[in-house]
Design a protein around this motif. Structure first.
Motif, mmCIF file in Angstrom:
data_model
loop_
_atom_site.group_PDB
_atom_site.id
_atom_site.type_symbol
_atom_site.label_atom_id
_atom_site.label_comp_id
_atom_site.label_asym_id
_atom_site.label_seq_id
_atom_site.Cartn_x
_atom_site.Cartn_y
_atom_site.Cartn_z
ATOM 1 N N ALA A 103 0.762 -1.043 -0.013
ATOM 2 C CA ALA A 103 0.008 0.125 -0.110
ATOM 3 C C ALA A 103 0.775 1.429 -0.069
ATOM 4 O O ALA A 103 0.665 2.105 -0.674
ATOM 5 C CB ALA A 103 -0.949 -0.010 1.122
ATOM 6 N N LEU A 104 1.939 1.294 0.827
ATOM 7 C CA LEU A 104 2.809 2.400 0.747
ATOM 8 C C LEU A 104 3.403 2.447 -0.416
ATOM 9 O O LEU A 104 3.629 3.604 -0.912
ATOM 10 C CB LEU A 104 3.819 2.304 1.893
ATOM 11 N N ARG A 105 3.954 1.502 -1.252
ATOM 12 C CA ARG A 105 4.720 1.568 -2.354
ATOM 13 C C ARG A 105 3.638 2.306 -3.590
ATOM 14 O O ARG A 105 4.324 2.972 -4.269
ATOM 15 C CB ARG A 105 5.144 0.164 -2.743
ATOM 16 N N ASP A 106 2.544 1.652 -3.535
ATOM 17 C CA ASP A 106 1.626 2.387 -4.541
ATOM 18 C C ASP A 106 1.250 3.681 -4.302
ATOM 19 O O ASP A 106 1.117 4.388 -5.249
ATOM 20 C CB ASP A 106 0.420 1.480 -4.576
ATOM 21 N N ALA A 107 1.028 4.012 -2.998
ATOM 22 C CA ALA A 107 0.929 5.319 -2.633
ATOM 23 C C ALA A 107 2.016 6.278 -2.722
ATOM 24 O O ALA A 107 1.816 7.498 -3.761
ATOM 25 C CB ALA A 107 0.371 5.600 -1.389
ATOM 26 N N VAL A 108 3.110 6.075 -2.509
ATOM 27 C CA VAL A 108 4.237 6.672 -2.899
ATOM 28 C C VAL A 108 4.711 6.927 -4.387
ATOM 29 O O VAL A 108 4.924 8.071 -4.766
ATOM 30 C CB VAL A 108 5.615 6.328 -2.327
ATOM 31 N N ARG A 109 4.321 5.775 -5.018
ATOM 32 C CA ARG A 109 4.577 5.921 -6.740
ATOM 33 C C ARG A 109 3.494 6.891 -7.091
ATOM 34 O O ARG A 109 4.128 7.786 -8.007
ATOM 35 C CB ARG A 109 4.378 4.653 -7.328
ATOM 36 N N ALA A 110 2.178 6.848 -6.554
ATOM 37 C CA ALA A 110 1.297 7.924 -7.202
ATOM 38 C C ALA A 110 1.820 9.289 -6.758
ATOM 39 O O ALA A 110 1.375 10.327 -7.446
ATOM 40 C CB ALA A 110 -0.055 7.559 -6.653
ATOM 41 N N ALA A 111 1.980 9.547 -5.430
ATOM 42 C CA ALA A 111 2.513 10.860 -4.987
ATOM 43 C C ALA A 111 3.655 11.342 -5.408
ATOM 44 O O ALA A 111 3.914 12.728 -5.745
ATOM 45 C CB ALA A 111 2.947 10.814 -3.605
ATOM 46 N N LEU A 112 4.557 10.551 -6.144
ATOM 47 C CA LEU A 112 5.759 11.149 -6.955
ATOM 48 C C LEU A 112 5.245 11.926 -8.220
ATOM 49 O O LEU A 112 6.101 12.662 -8.621
ATOM 50 C CB LEU A 112 6.807 9.965 -7.241
#
Length: 364
Positions: A314-323
């Motif tokens: 969940a953190l990986r996907d959210a960070v990828r989107a936030a970048l």
């Protein structure tokens, strides 16, 4: 009106930082006593023109601290004693009552579910906390979540008031030059994609989940600002995952701004927070934010922050989107958490406890 703030220590930490921020904005005339460890925050408070007295407490069972603190309170003729952090709340409330001060306030900064200031809330810890609480007049909860935990501990709701933590947006403004300087000092390439976290490196903060998330994000560097007992284990985990060259440890910093300027996305993997000050500071610094727990944002979400489960995926996907998206807190978030509002609320509380029929100023 004279107000004495009693705090356990003045090393780098959230409660210590809050005290430094609020002192210059109080209408009341403040002074500070630290039971022990007059660290970098003590130096910053003194530099701002406020006296800091080191009580020199030799350990948690140094009972001589109580009469020495009571004598200091009595000699200073303080109208209000305001305590911060567990040990200071216990010793400070007792000493204030021995000195004849009835207007005793405590701020609860760090009460979680089953933990307070990284120590388990055993029956003995809870009993001592509640015994000391009865010697005060008001407990300030820094969030609604903390208020609910205090009530669950049998602190009467009528004795609790919620005053959220505050920030100084001017201290957190993004600085491109500081960004480059910080990255260069930490060995991070100027054009790298950087995900960051800020906080004490201890198991309950779950920075290990963030390390695992970043391991699945190629060409992304993780910057962790803070220190603590979990640092060695986090470094070892980064090595096991083959990303030791993509994890930078900044260590304990007197202020988070430099680290925040160096980041592109801020992530907070902690599943339990009393407030989540680092999250609000990151928003004020203009960063998109991914977080697991932040009570004020759970009550009033900010469009620049996304809440996710505490899992690496969940953190990986959210960070990828936030970048890929811009950051920046909504104006109402910054206004609601401005440190000036905190100081104003405290001044009103002090006045109500001492002389409810009188308006106080710094010269009173």
């Amino acid at each position: 009106m004279r107000v004495l703030h009693v705090i356990t220590g003045l090393g780098v930490g959230g409660a210590e930082h809050q005290l430094r921020l609020v002192l210059p904005r109080l209408a009341a005339d403040p002074a500070v006593v630290t039971l022990t460890n007059p660290g970098p925050v003590a130096a910053a408070i003194r530099a701002a023109g406020f006296p800091v007295h080191d009580l020199g407490m030799r350990g948690n069972r140094d009972l001589t601290a109580v009469p020495r603190l009571a004598a200091f309170i009595r000699a200073g003729r303080f109208d209000v004693v305001h305590t911060h952090l567990y040990r200071a709340c216990v010793y400070g409330r007792i000493a204030a009552r021995l000195a004849g001060v009835r207007a005793v306030v405590a701020t609860e900064h760090s009460l979680g579910d089953g933990i307070i200031e990284a120590r388990p809330t055993t029956a003995a810890v809870r009993a001592l906390y509640l015994a000391a609480e009865r010697l005060g007049r008001v407990t300030v909860a820094v969030s609604e979540a903390v208020r609910q935990r205090l009530v669950a501990w049998a602190v009467p709701d009528r004795r609790i008031t919620v005053i959220p933590n505050g920030i100084d947006p001017a201290e957190l403004r993004h600085d491109p030059a500081l960004r480059l300087q910080t990255r260069a000092r930490l060995g991070i390439p100027a054009r790298a994609r950087v995900v960051g976290g800020v906080g004490r490196l201890e198991p309950t903060k779950r920075f290990d989940v963030l390390v695992r998330a970043v391991a699945a994000l190629p060409d992304t560097t993780l910057l962790l600002a803070g220190d603590g007992p979990a640092r060695a284990r986090l470094a070892a985990l980064a090595g096991e995952l083959g990303i030791a060259d993509r994890v930078a440890f900044a260590g304990g910093l007197p202020h988070a701004r430099a680290a925040l300027c160096a980041m592109d996305v801020f992530a907070s993997p902690s599943p339990q927070e009393t407030f989540g000050m680092a999250v609000v500071e990151a928003l004020a610094a203009g960063l998109p934010v991914v977080y697991v727990s932040c009570p004020p944002l759970e009550a009033r979400p900010d469009p620049a922050a996304r809440r996710v489960p505490a899992t690496p995926d969940a953190l990986r996907d959210a960070v990828r989107a936030a970048l890929a998206r811009p950051g920046g807190a909504a104006p109402e978030t910054l206004a609601e958490h401005d440190i000036g509002r905190v100081a104003g609320a405290l001044d009103q509380l002090y006045a109500r406890l001492v002389r409810p029929d009188r308006v106080w100023s710094r010269t009173t």
